[in-house]
Design an enzyme around this catalytic site. Sequence first.
Site, PDB file in Angstrom:
ATOM      1  N   SER A 138      14.455   0.403 -13.503  1.00 27.70           N
ATOM      2  CA  SER A 138      13.534  -0.697 -12.757  1.00 27.70           C
ATOM      3  C   SER A 138      13.598  -2.071 -13.591  1.00 27.70           C
ATOM      4  O   SER A 138      13.646  -1.598 -14.855  1.00 27.70           O
ATOM      5  CB  SER A 138      12.217  -0.179 -12.619  1.00 27.70           C
ATOM      6  OG  SER A 138      11.111  -1.230 -12.479  1.00 27.70           O
ATOM      7  N   TYR A 151       4.490   3.853 -16.632  1.00 30.10           N
ATOM      8  CA  TYR A 151       5.534   3.569 -15.672  1.00 30.10           C
ATOM      9  C   TYR A 151       6.879   2.804 -16.645  1.00 30.10           C
ATOM     10  O   TYR A 151       7.720   3.417 -16.714  1.00 30.10           O
ATOM     11  CB  TYR A 151       5.284   2.654 -14.518  1.00 30.10           C
ATOM     12  CG  TYR A 151       6.518   2.478 -13.484  1.00 30.10           C
ATOM     13  CD1 TYR A 151       6.767   3.674 -12.708  1.00 30.10           C
ATOM     14  CD2 TYR A 151       6.900   1.337 -13.549  1.00 30.10           C
ATOM     15  CE1 TYR A 151       7.832   3.511 -11.832  1.00 30.10           C
ATOM     16  CE2 TYR A 151       7.931   1.040 -12.552  1.00 30.10           C
ATOM     17  CZ  TYR A 151       8.439   2.148 -11.844  1.00 30.10           C
ATOM     18  OH  TYR A 151       9.578   2.118 -10.865  1.00 30.10           O
TER      19      TYR A 151
HETATM   20  N1  NAP Z   1       9.629   0.216  -4.661  1.00 29.73           N
HETATM   21  C1  NAP Z   1       9.864  -0.373  -6.003  1.00 29.73           C
HETATM   22  O1  NAP Z   1       9.324  -1.661  -6.050  1.00 29.73           O
HETATM   23  C2  NAP Z   1      10.809  -0.159  -6.971  1.00 29.73           C
HETATM   24  C3  NAP Z   1      11.199  -0.989  -7.871  1.00 29.73           C
HETATM   25  C4  NAP Z   1      11.979  -0.590  -8.763  1.00 29.73           C
HETATM   26  C5  NAP Z   1      12.311   0.582  -9.017  1.00 29.73           C
HETATM   27  N2  NAP Z   1      11.819   1.527  -8.169  1.00 29.73           N
HETATM   28  C6  NAP Z   1      12.263   2.989  -8.294  1.00 29.73           C
HETATM   29  O2  NAP Z   1      13.101   3.173  -7.135  1.00 29.73           O
HETATM   30  C7  NAP Z   1      12.855   4.858  -7.008  1.00 29.73           C
HETATM   31  C8  NAP Z   1      12.493   4.927  -5.448  1.00 29.73           C
HETATM   32  O3  NAP Z   1      11.461   4.502  -5.257  1.00 29.73           O
HETATM   33  P1  NAP Z   1      10.940   4.103  -3.587  1.00 29.73           P
HETATM   34  O4  NAP Z   1      10.766   2.718  -3.951  1.00 29.73           O
HETATM   35  O5  NAP Z   1      11.852   4.292  -2.799  1.00 29.73           O
HETATM   36  O6  NAP Z   1       9.760   5.119  -3.670  1.00 29.73           O
HETATM   37  P2  NAP Z   1       9.118   5.741  -2.536  1.00 29.73           P
HETATM   38  O7  NAP Z   1       9.405   5.345  -1.346  1.00 29.73           O
HETATM   39  O8  NAP Z   1       7.728   6.017  -3.002  1.00 29.73           O
HETATM   40  O9  NAP Z   1       9.979   7.029  -2.736  1.00 29.73           O
HETATM   41  C9  NAP Z   1       9.812   8.052  -3.858  1.00 29.73           C
HETATM   42  C10 NAP Z   1      10.664   9.291  -3.604  1.00 29.73           C
HETATM   43  O10 NAP Z   1      10.605  10.121  -4.809  1.00 29.73           O
HETATM   44  C11 NAP Z   1      10.419  11.575  -4.379  1.00 29.73           C
HETATM   45  N3  NAP Z   1       9.550  12.190  -5.301  1.00 29.73           N
HETATM   46  C12 NAP Z   1       8.433  12.019  -6.055  1.00 29.73           C
HETATM   47  N4  NAP Z   1       8.098  12.996  -6.738  1.00 29.73           N
HETATM   48  C13 NAP Z   1       9.158  13.894  -6.683  1.00 29.73           C
HETATM   49  C14 NAP Z   1       9.561  14.992  -7.075  1.00 29.73           C
HETATM   50  N5  NAP Z   1       8.482  15.488  -8.137  1.00 29.73           N
HETATM   51  N6  NAP Z   1      10.399  15.639  -6.979  1.00 29.73           N
HETATM   52  C15 NAP Z   1      11.302  15.185  -6.222  1.00 29.73           C
HETATM   53  N7  NAP Z   1      11.119  14.035  -5.401  1.00 29.73           N
HETATM   54  C16 NAP Z   1      10.209  13.478  -5.874  1.00 29.73           C
HETATM   55  C17 NAP Z   1       9.712  11.346  -2.951  1.00 29.73           C
HETATM   56  O11 NAP Z   1       9.673  12.175  -2.083  1.00 29.73           O
HETATM   57  P3  NAP Z   1       8.786  13.457  -2.023  1.00 29.73           P
HETATM   58  O12 NAP Z   1       7.148  12.941  -1.978  1.00 29.73           O
HETATM   59  O13 NAP Z   1       8.820  14.224  -0.772  1.00 29.73           O
HETATM   60  O14 NAP Z   1       8.789  14.537  -3.178  1.00 29.73           O
HETATM   61  C18 NAP Z   1      10.214   9.996  -2.158  1.00 29.73           C
HETATM   62  O15 NAP Z   1      11.194  10.587  -1.452  1.00 29.73           O
HETATM   63  C19 NAP Z   1      11.711   5.345  -7.975  1.00 29.73           C
HETATM   64  O16 NAP Z   1      12.543   5.747  -9.070  1.00 29.73           O
HETATM   65  C20 NAP Z   1      11.128   4.029  -8.220  1.00 29.73           C
HETATM   66  O17 NAP Z   1      10.705   4.030  -9.534  1.00 29.73           O
HETATM   67  C21 NAP Z   1      11.188   1.196  -7.094  1.00 29.73           C
END
Ligand code: NAP
Length: 233
Positions: A138, A151
């Site tokens: 991120s 985070y």
């Molecule tokens: N959204 C943003 O603004 C943003 C910005 C920069 C980076 N990111 C990064 O991008 C990545 C994806 O985020 P997103 O935005 O797609 O978030 P999201 O929509 O909340 O999805 C998060 C995913 O992680 C899974 N997860 C959570 N805990 C887990 C565990 N213990 N074991 C296996 N899977 C797990 C969730 O599935 P389950 O709940 O089904 O396990 C879900 O599929 C993350 O690493 C986040 O830090 C996000």
Amino acid sequence: MADLKGKTAIITGASKGLGAALARRFVEGGAHVAIAARSKAQLEKQAKEYPDQILPVPCDVTCSDQVKTLIEKTVNQFGQLDILVNNAGIGRFGTVQDLSEEDWDQMMDVNLKGAFLTSKFAIPHLQQTKGHIVNISSVAGTVTFPKGSGYCASKFGLMALSDVLSQELKKDEVKVNTICPGSIQTEFFETAPSYALTAEQVTEAVWHMVTAPEGVIYNQIIMRPQVPPELQK
Ligand SMILES: NC(=O)c1ccc[n+]([C@@H]2O[C@H](COP(=O)([O-])OP(=O)(O)OC[C@H]3O[C@@H](n4cnc5c(N)ncnc54)[C@H](OP(=O)(O)O)[C@@H]3O)[C@@H](O)[C@H]2O)c1
């Protein structure tokens, strides 16, 4: 045009958001993909769309036994592993005095230990295919902000893990790619800013990393949404 025909990928956190978008893009590009997360029903729903190409594997990335099984099932099903995408991640925000110990531990476990465990068990297979590890970090892994202690620390830790992995795996020609996106329109935030990146825009950058020409490694991409001037602080 580059494609992923004949390649196998594991994408963690693929039940929704960026992980689900990555899985779709990889499958459309010809790959076999094991999608992992805790929500079995959501994984199975996606797999129904591409039954020959998607293997749904319920997996909590913080549990080493489950991670081992994820890697084994994938290799048993598709015969090899070429790409590991460490995408599973959670964000809990609050000042240091307000953030609970549980939230701190969960972020470290999912965002950092999860990537350690998947990498640890995937590396022997990736060494055979000269594959890729893609770490979804991120912008918060490059700059800090108030209320982001846990985070940011977990994502800065992931940057360090990526760096170590790239040094350790250079001799095996395993490529380590790290992407640092700004805000993305997923369920990660209750309300993402209107100008936030789409999951598809981030996916496209990852696609370039994993289909880079022979001899090229995109070590790191930092990408942000372009904020309209009237919304700039
Ligand atoms: N959204 C943003 O603004 C943003 C910005 C920069 C980076 N990111 C990064 O991008 C990545 C994806 O985020 P997103 O935005 O797609 O978030 P999201 O929509 O909340 O999805 C998060 C995913 O992680 C899974 N997860 C959570 N805990 C887990 C565990 N213990 N074991 C296996 N899977 C797990 C969730 O599935 P389950 O709940 O089904 O396990 C879900 O599929 C993350 O690493 C986040 O830090 C996000």
